[in-house]
Design a protein around this motif. Structure first.
Motif, PDB file in Angstrom:
ATOM      1  N   PRO A   1      30.932 -12.301 -13.750  1.00 24.37           N
ATOM      2  CA  PRO A   1      30.321 -12.954 -12.630  1.00 24.37           C
ATOM      3  C   PRO A   1      30.533 -14.386 -12.005  1.00 24.37           C
ATOM      4  CG  PRO A   1      29.168 -13.340 -14.771  1.00 24.37           C
ATOM      5  CD  PRO A   1      30.575 -12.579 -15.118  1.00 24.37           C
ATOM      6  N   ARG A   2      31.470 -15.358 -12.507  1.00 25.42           N
ATOM      7  CA  ARG A   2      31.612 -16.386 -12.115  1.00 25.42           C
ATOM      8  C   ARG A   2      31.947 -16.522 -10.616  1.00 25.42           C
ATOM      9  NH1 ARG A   2      35.197 -18.779 -17.076  1.00 25.42           N
ATOM     10  NH2 ARG A   2      35.804 -16.561 -16.844  1.00 25.42           N
TER      11      ARG A   2
ATOM     12  N   VAL B   1      20.392 -19.248 -12.892  1.00 34.75           N
ATOM     13  CA  VAL B   1      21.542 -18.681 -13.574  1.00 34.75           C
ATOM     14  C   VAL B   1      22.808 -18.633 -12.559  1.00 34.75           C
ATOM     15  CG1 VAL B   1      22.637 -16.574 -14.268  1.00 34.75           C
ATOM     16  CG2 VAL B   1      20.450 -16.797 -14.664  1.00 34.75           C
ATOM     17  N   VAL B   2      22.628 -18.747 -11.326  1.00 33.60           N
ATOM     18  CA  VAL B   2      23.683 -18.644 -10.379  1.00 33.60           C
ATOM     19  C   VAL B   2      24.296 -20.202 -10.522  1.00 33.60           C
ATOM     20  CG1 VAL B   2      24.412 -19.037  -7.817  1.00 33.60           C
ATOM     21  CG2 VAL B   2      22.739 -17.206  -8.858  1.00 33.60           C
ATOM     22  N   VAL B   3      23.463 -21.204 -10.408  1.00 30.72           N
ATOM     23  CA  VAL B   3      23.851 -22.727 -10.452  1.00 30.72           C
ATOM     24  C   VAL B   3      24.556 -22.790 -12.021  1.00 30.72           C
ATOM     25  CG1 VAL B   3      23.284 -24.962 -10.303  1.00 30.72           C
ATOM     26  CG2 VAL B   3      22.579 -23.299  -8.572  1.00 30.72           C
TER      27      VAL B   3
ATOM     28  N   GLY C   1      28.997 -24.063 -15.305  1.00 32.66           N
ATOM     29  CA  GLY C   1      29.266 -23.633 -16.824  1.00 32.66           C
ATOM     30  C   GLY C   1      28.282 -24.383 -17.744  1.00 32.66           C
ATOM     31  N   ILE C   2      27.215 -24.361 -17.556  1.00 35.44           N
ATOM     32  CA  ILE C   2      26.161 -24.897 -18.254  1.00 35.44           C
ATOM     33  C   ILE C   2      25.394 -23.910 -18.676  1.00 35.44           C
ATOM     34  CG2 ILE C   2      26.111 -27.342 -17.508  1.00 35.44           C
ATOM     35  CD1 ILE C   2      23.921 -26.761 -15.557  1.00 35.44           C
ATOM     36  N   THR C   3      25.578 -23.375 -19.845  1.00 34.80           N
ATOM     37  CA  THR C   3      24.528 -22.189 -20.590  1.00 34.80           C
ATOM     38  C   THR C   3      23.859 -21.331 -19.893  1.00 34.80           C
ATOM     39  OG1 THR C   3      22.707 -24.061 -20.720  1.00 34.80           O
ATOM     40  CG2 THR C   3      24.239 -23.990 -22.463  1.00 34.80           C
TER      41      THR C   3
END
Length: 311
Positions: free
Chosen positions: A34-35, A270-272, A277-279
């Motif tokens: 998803p990244r 979730v997108v941000v 890369g923060i949990t």
């Protein structure tokens, strides 16, 4: 305004949950990462969606004042949560909690509800409030999130590279100068809002598809739920009561403000988190929980709040 019918919430809810389920299947069965999708949302789809909404809305000084007010409220609440949780959570969790505190699912979930409850002029008022919260997400909110992992200089550099800021300025220039965006261009941009909703909710499912029950963090989820389901409704009600005591407040604007306070957590949490890369897994769990609770909480909250506000 129309009376609140709880069944009107079920259509948007099941549609959003279907998108989440598609994302879960994509992660489980197709092993999709998803990244890159999060990057696409932030750097391409969100700016074009924002630009289209602003140019169609025809911003006026009064409307932009609503945008500014929503931006300031969201920013101040996020900064307050960031400071209050400095000793309670790890840096990345604290950053994600602060970001989530300033926003909500005002677009994907809140807009269909606004279109049921409000007349066209009320929907317009609601949309310009939403634009202020969206602007917060990609400026102050993004900075607070980035500070969970990066230095001040690195965080500011990431904000400067965000195209949504320039899309906002470009839309203001177009509207201020009275320019007309070609009809063919606007027709081409019309696909982006639906794409934004689809991919934004699918990312939640993709993230959850990689999470095991051992990774559930009840303390973090509880803090997110407390801010979204307790602090925001109280803040929205206080804003309406305070404005009613100061200036004549239309019922449409009052309901728009109350609706901002009762929507579930934003999918952009979730997108941000995915982009920085923060949990993201913890954010996805909290977003899903508040979305599932929305059909029960929104009618209850709005019925009580409208009575207290005399609407």
């Amino acid at each position: 305004m129309h009376a609140l019918d709880p069944s009107a919430l079920m259509g948007p809810l099941w549609t959003l949950l279907a998108y989440v389920a598609l994302g879960w299947l994509a992660a489980r069965r197709l092993a999709i990462d998803p990244r890159p999708i999060a990057t696409l949302l932030i750097y391409l789809i969100a700016p074009l969606t924002f630009f289209r909404a602003l140019t169609l809305g025809g911003p006026t000084p009064d409307y932009l004042l609503l945008t500014l007010a929503a931006f300031l409220v969201a920013s101040l609440l996020a900064v307050a949560v960031h400071r209050l949780t400095r000793r309670s959570f790890a840096p990345q969790e604290r950053a994600l909690l602060a970001f989530s505190a300033g926003t909500g699912n005002t677009g994907y979930f809140g807009l269909p509800v606004a279109m049921v409850l409000l007349p066209p002029e009320g929907v317009t008022l609601y949309l310009f409030c939403v634009l202020g919260i969206t602007l917060y997400e990609f400026t102050v909110g993004f900075y607070l999130s980035a500070r969970g992992r990066f230095s001040v200089a690195e965080s500011l550099a990431k904000i400067v590279r965000l195209p949504l800021i320039y899309a906002f300025l470009a839309a203001l220039v177009v509207s201020g100068l009275g320019l007309t965006v070609p009809a063919a261009a606007m027709e081409g941009l019309s696909v982006f809002p639906a794409t934004y909703t689809l991919l934004g909710m699918m990312i939640i499912g993709m993230t959850l598809g990689r999470v095991s029950l051992r990774e559930v963090d009840g303390r973090f989820i509880g803090a997110c739920v407390a801010v979204r389901c307790v602090a925001w409704p109280l803040l929205a009600l206080a804003a309406v009561l305070g404005l009613q005591g100061l200036v004549p407040l239309s019922p449409e604007l009052a309901m728009a403000i109350l609706l901002l306070g009762v929507v579930p957590m934003a999918a952009n949490v979730v997108v941000v988190a995915m982009e920085l890369g923060i949990t993201p897994a913890k954010g996805a769990q909290a977003v899903l929980l508040t979305t599932l609770a929305a059909p029960l909480l929104i009618p209850l909250y709005l019925t009580l709040m409208t009575r207290l506000a005399g609407l």
